[in-house]
Design an enzyme around this catalytic site. Structure first.
Site, PDB file in Angstrom:
ATOM      1  N   LYS A  19       0.832  -1.216   0.000  1.00 46.91           N
ATOM      2  CA  LYS A  19       0.000   0.000   0.000  1.00 46.91           C
ATOM      3  C   LYS A  19       0.862   1.259   0.000  1.00 46.91           C
ATOM      4  CE  LYS A  19      -2.470  -0.731   3.768  1.00 46.91           C
ATOM      5  NZ  LYS A  19      -2.075  -2.080   4.211  1.00 46.91           N
ATOM      6  N   ARG A  93     -10.190   0.826   7.776  1.00 42.26           N
ATOM      7  CA  ARG A  93      -9.826  -0.579   7.980  1.00 42.26           C
ATOM      8  C   ARG A  93     -10.964  -1.369   8.617  1.00 42.26           C
ATOM      9  NH1 ARG A  93      -3.910   0.516   8.155  1.00 42.26           N
ATOM     10  NH2 ARG A  93      -2.734  -1.426   8.171  1.00 42.26           N
ATOM     11  N   ARG A 127      11.597  -7.199   6.255  1.00 37.31           N
ATOM     12  CA  ARG A 127      11.611  -5.757   5.970  1.00 37.31           C
ATOM     13  C   ARG A 127      12.388  -5.005   7.054  1.00 37.31           C
ATOM     14  NH1 ARG A 127       5.966  -2.462   5.177  1.00 37.31           N
ATOM     15  NH2 ARG A 127       5.602  -2.821   7.381  1.00 37.31           N
ATOM     16  N   ARG A 160      10.657  -2.775  12.144  1.00 37.63           N
ATOM     17  CA  ARG A 160       9.503  -2.193  12.832  1.00 37.63           C
ATOM     18  C   ARG A 160       9.046  -3.160  13.913  1.00 37.63           C
ATOM     19  NH1 ARG A 160       4.999   0.047   8.591  1.00 37.63           N
ATOM     20  NH2 ARG A 160       3.634  -1.026  10.040  1.00 37.63           N
ATOM     21  N   ARG A 171      -1.680  -9.281  12.913  1.00 39.65           N
ATOM     22  CA  ARG A 171      -2.143  -8.241  11.972  1.00 39.65           C
ATOM     23  C   ARG A 171      -2.947  -8.862  10.830  1.00 39.65           C
ATOM     24  NH1 ARG A 171       3.253  -5.307  10.472  1.00 39.65           N
ATOM     25  NH2 ARG A 171       1.956  -3.890   9.273  1.00 39.65           N
TER      26      ARG A 171
HETATM   27  P1  AMP Z   1       0.273   0.459   8.533  1.00 33.99           P
HETATM   28  O1  AMP Z   1       1.550   1.226   8.528  1.00 33.99           O
HETATM   29  O2  AMP Z   1      -0.790   1.033   7.648  1.00 33.99           O
HETATM   30  O3  AMP Z   1       0.472  -1.032   8.313  1.00 33.99           O
HETATM   31  O4  AMP Z   1      -0.331   0.587  10.029  1.00 33.99           O
HETATM   32  C1  AMP Z   1       0.367   0.113  11.142  1.00 33.99           C
HETATM   33  C2  AMP Z   1      -0.585  -0.174  12.283  1.00 33.99           C
HETATM   34  O5  AMP Z   1      -1.290   1.020  12.640  1.00 33.99           O
HETATM   35  C3  AMP Z   1      -1.663  -1.193  12.006  1.00 33.99           C
HETATM   36  O6  AMP Z   1      -1.223  -2.528  12.172  1.00 33.99           O
HETATM   37  C4  AMP Z   1      -2.724  -0.812  13.041  1.00 33.99           C
HETATM   38  O7  AMP Z   1      -2.356  -1.273  14.331  1.00 33.99           O
HETATM   39  C5  AMP Z   1      -2.625   0.707  13.046  1.00 33.99           C
HETATM   40  N1  AMP Z   1      -3.560   1.306  12.065  1.00 33.99           N
HETATM   41  C6  AMP Z   1      -3.239   1.929  10.886  1.00 33.99           C
HETATM   42  N2  AMP Z   1      -4.337   2.365  10.265  1.00 33.99           N
HETATM   43  C7  AMP Z   1      -5.391   2.000  11.047  1.00 33.99           C
HETATM   44  C8  AMP Z   1      -6.805   2.129  10.938  1.00 33.99           C
HETATM   45  N3  AMP Z   1      -7.393   2.723   9.876  1.00 33.99           N
HETATM   46  N4  AMP Z   1      -7.565   1.633  11.953  1.00 33.99           N
HETATM   47  C9  AMP Z   1      -7.023   1.041  13.025  1.00 33.99           C
HETATM   48  N5  AMP Z   1      -5.707   0.864  13.187  1.00 33.99           N
HETATM   49  C10 AMP Z   1      -4.883   1.337  12.211  1.00 33.99           C
END
Ligand code: AMP
Length: 223
Positions: A19, A93, A127, A160, A171
């Site tokens: 993404k 999400r 990663r 990370r 996740r």
């Molecule tokens: P990402 O970098 O988009 O993979 O986001 C990292 C983490 O942030 C995710 O695994 C969730 O714990 C949290 N997160 C990101 N976006 C959302 C969302 N729209 N709703 C809830 N948690 C989120």
């Protein structure tokens, strides 16, 4: 391509489906504003606010941030960019978040990156990131020149906290139970476009061609 009217898109897909990469390419190619929920959360965490600490514990356990917190955070950003075209990356999400977004503004298209879970597990756990620049390496197909060090600065790379194998499993589970229903939500609205594959570099040209066609149509309607 210049846009003649406001265009709003969402990029969705499992964690590690590309993404972030696809979103950066879209925003660079088509000039949309990039709004990444993960980046906004990490900025809050780095600011060491009380809310940031709570968010970090959720993220480190592979859980989603509660809908009300998340929607408030993102929607206030969107209201502030009232008249611009944007691309939302990582939000919504859950169906509750999608409904909250709908109450604020409408979405023209939803780009769904459909990447097999096996590919994702391998990708995420290999990663590594350079924290201050955000440069991302993958020890399988995009390794740093010197293992463990950033190519540009020579500073150490870190994994990370939420890319460890156990958290990745959580996740993906959260994705299956909470985010997959969002696909049906947008499919029924006729705005979902799915792109399948195992390599971002092969998926990207398909997304790019689709958006070129879509934006041409948008521009024609205005002309
Ligand atoms: P990402 O970098 O988009 O993979 O986001 C990292 C983490 O942030 C995710 O695994 C969730 O714990 C949290 N997160 C990101 N976006 C959302 C969302 N729209 N709703 C809830 N948690 C989120």
């Amino acid at each position: 391509m210049a846009l003649h009217r406001i265009f709003r898109a969402v990029v969705t897909g499992p964690p590690g489906s590309g993404k972030g990469t696809v979103s950066s390419r879209i925003t660079k190619t088509f000039g949309l504003k990039h709004i990444s929920s993960g980046d906004i959360l990490r900025a809050n965490i780095n600011a060491r606010t009380e809310l940031g600490l709570l968010m970090k514990s959720c993220i480190d356990q592979g859980q989603l941030i509660p809908d009300d917190v998340m929607s408030r955070l993102i929607l206030s950003d969107l209201r502030a960019t009232d008249q611009s075209s944007w691309l939302l990356d990582g939000f919504p999400r859950t169906v509750t978040q999608a409904e909250a977004l709908d109450d604020t503004c409408s979405v023209d298209t939803v780009i769904n990156l459909n990447v097999p879970f096996q590919t994702i597990k391998q990708r995420l756990t290999s990663r590594w990131t350079h924290l201050s620049s955000g440069r991302v390496y993958n020890i399988d197909f995009n390794p740093p020149k010197v293992p463990g060090l950033d190519d540009v600065t020579g500073e150490p790379l870190v994994q990370r906290d939420d890319d460890t194998p156990e958290t990745v499993t959580h996740r993906l589970k959260a994705y299956e139970t909470q985010t997959e229903p969002v696909l049906e939500y947008y499919r029924s609205k006729g705005v979902l476009q799915t792109f399948s594959g195992t390599e971002t570099n092969k998926i990207w040209p398909l997304v790019e061609a689709f958006l070129h066609r879509k934006l041409q149509l948008v521009n024609q309607k205005v002309a």
